[in-house]
Scaffold this active site. Structure first.
Site, short mmCIF file in Angstrom:
data_model
loop_
_atom_site.label_atom_id
_atom_site.label_comp_id
_atom_site.label_asym_id
_atom_site.label_seq_id
_atom_site.Cartn_x
_atom_site.Cartn_y
_atom_site.Cartn_z
N SER A 120 3.66 2.10 -2.66
CA SER A 120 3.96 3.51 -2.39
C SER A 120 2.71 4.39 -2.32
CB SER A 120 4.97 4.05 -3.41
OG SER A 120 6.17 3.32 -3.34
N ASN A 158 0.26 -2.64 6.41
CA ASN A 158 1.21 -3.73 6.63
C ASN A 158 2.48 -3.15 7.26
OD1 ASN A 158 2.99 -5.88 6.44
ND2 ASN A 158 3.25 -5.73 4.22
N TRP A 159 2.64 -3.42 8.54
CA TRP A 159 3.77 -2.82 9.27
C TRP A 159 5.08 -3.57 9.02
CZ3 TRP A 159 1.27 -1.86 14.78
CH2 TRP A 159 0.25 -0.91 14.66
N LYS A 160 5.02 -4.69 8.37
CA LYS A 160 6.21 -5.50 8.07
C LYS A 160 7.00 -5.78 9.36
CE LYS A 160 6.16 -3.37 3.56
NZ LYS A 160 6.84 -3.18 2.29
N GLU A 220 -0.30 -5.52 -6.33
CA GLU A 220 0.87 -4.75 -5.92
C GLU A 220 1.99 -4.93 -6.95
OE1 GLU A 220 0.87 -3.93 -1.48
OE2 GLU A 220 1.66 -5.94 -1.67
N GLU A 247 7.25 -9.66 -0.82
CA GLU A 247 8.48 -9.91 -0.05
C GLU A 247 8.57 -11.38 0.35
OE1 GLU A 247 7.85 -6.76 2.78
OE2 GLU A 247 8.17 -5.32 1.17
N HIS A 293 2.54 -12.05 -0.11
CA HIS A 293 3.12 -10.70 -0.28
C HIS A 293 4.40 -10.84 -1.11
CE1 HIS A 293 5.19 -6.94 0.66
NE2 HIS A 293 3.98 -6.46 0.92
N GLY A 295 7.66 0.06 -1.88
CA GLY A 295 8.77 0.63 -1.12
C GLY A 295 9.76 1.42 -1.95
C1 PEP Z 1 3.42 -3.31 0.88
O1 PEP Z 1 4.25 -3.67 1.70
O2 PEP Z 1 2.47 -4.06 0.63
C2 PEP Z 1 3.57 -2.01 0.25
C3 PEP Z 1 2.72 -1.68 -0.70
O3 PEP Z 1 4.60 -1.22 0.69
P1 PEP Z 1 4.78 0.34 0.36
O4 PEP Z 1 3.47 1.02 0.63
O5 PEP Z 1 5.85 0.79 1.30
O6 PEP Z 1 5.18 0.46 -1.07
#
Ligand code: PEP
Length: 262
Positions: free
Chosen positions: A217, A13-15, A171, A101, A99, A177
């Site tokens: 992460s 996921n490049w966001k 998640e 976010e 997600h 993050g």
């Molecule tokens: C995500 O955005 O779904 C995620 C898990 O981010 P990160 O790997 O940076 O924690």
């Protein structure tokens, strides 16, 4: 179907990162990692503006494309939104739904997750539905309750056939993050619970086939021990997916664990 018949599934996921040139370079590097990549499902999830560029870079490879979100209507006066058919038309096979976010910053609820999941399926996309608890819920011992509510409401009304096309991403919000990863045992506890819930609602076969990803992460150093857990089928990777070498190493480590236990 036993655990090791589910081959690794890793999505990046490049966001809201990368301009077109950067997106094209990164996706080409991933797609060119080698023919072994085809043993896994690898999905790149760029911003909407880069979908076309990434589709071009991965054409002819085993790498798949995904969108970061969708709206539930197919078309119309919904400025700023993008629909399932549009994502499909851009070459997507997958789409993220719910997600953390989106939930935390943009007001998504389990009800909107439900509508978006339905819209994704209707458009012929496989939704990657994200669930997870915030730190206060974990500290209060309410993780399973939160996950159950997200699953019950987010996936309310779907058939077993629908469920077979839905990927779940667990998640924990406190791990996204932050550099703080759930331990393999912590993640496995929740993954096993999610699989049990799917079995209860849709039957053992659907539960056994369900792809349940861990996100939070993930990096090359922790992907092997996480994938060793029997209910962890792969990863939804944020920050570490912006580096081709690191992202490919995550896939490689998952595949190493998979091959050892197949
Ligand atoms: C995500 O955005 O779904 C995620 C898990 O981010 P990160 O790997 O940076 O924690």
């Amino acid at each position: 179907m036993d655990r090791r018949s589910r081959s690794p599934f890793v999505a990046g996921n490049w966001k809201m990162n990368l301009v077109l040139r950067e997106a094209a370079v990164l996706s080409r590097r991933v797609a060119e990692a080698g023919p072994w990549l085809a043993e896994c499902t690898v999905v790149l999830i760029p911003s909407y503006t880069a979908l076309g560029a990434v589709a071009g870079s991965i054409a002819g490879s085993s790498v798949a494309l995904g969108g970061q979100d969708l709206y539930w209507e197919k078309q119309g006066a919904f400025t700023g939104e993008i629909s399932g058919p549009m994502l499909k038309d851009a070459g997507c096979a997958y789409v993220l739904v719910g997600h953390s976010e989106r939930r935390q910053l943009f007001g998504e609820t389990d009800e909107t997750v439900n509508r978006k999941t339905r819209a994704a399926l209707e458009a012929g996309l496989s939704p990657i539905v994200c669930v997870g608890e915030v730190l206060a819920e974990r500290d209060a011992g309410r993780t399973l309750e939160r996950i159950d509510a997200q699953l019950a409401q987010g996936l309310n009304g779907f058939s077993g056939e629908d469920m077979a096309r839905i990927v779940i991403a667990y998640e924990p919000v406190w791990a996204i993050g932050t550099g703080r990863t759930a331990t393999p045992a912590q993640a496995e506890e929740i993954h096993a619970h999610i699989r049990r819930r799917i079995e209860e609602s849709y039957g053992n076969e659907t539960g056994a086939c369900a792809i349940i990803l861990y996100g939070g992460s993930v990096k090359p150093a922790n992907s092997y021990p996480l994938f060793k857990e029997k209910d962890i089928d792969g990863f939804l990777v944020g920050g570490a997916s912006l580096d081709a070498v690191g992202f490919v190493d995550i896939v490689r480590e998952a595949l190493r664990a998979y091959r050892e236990e197949k």
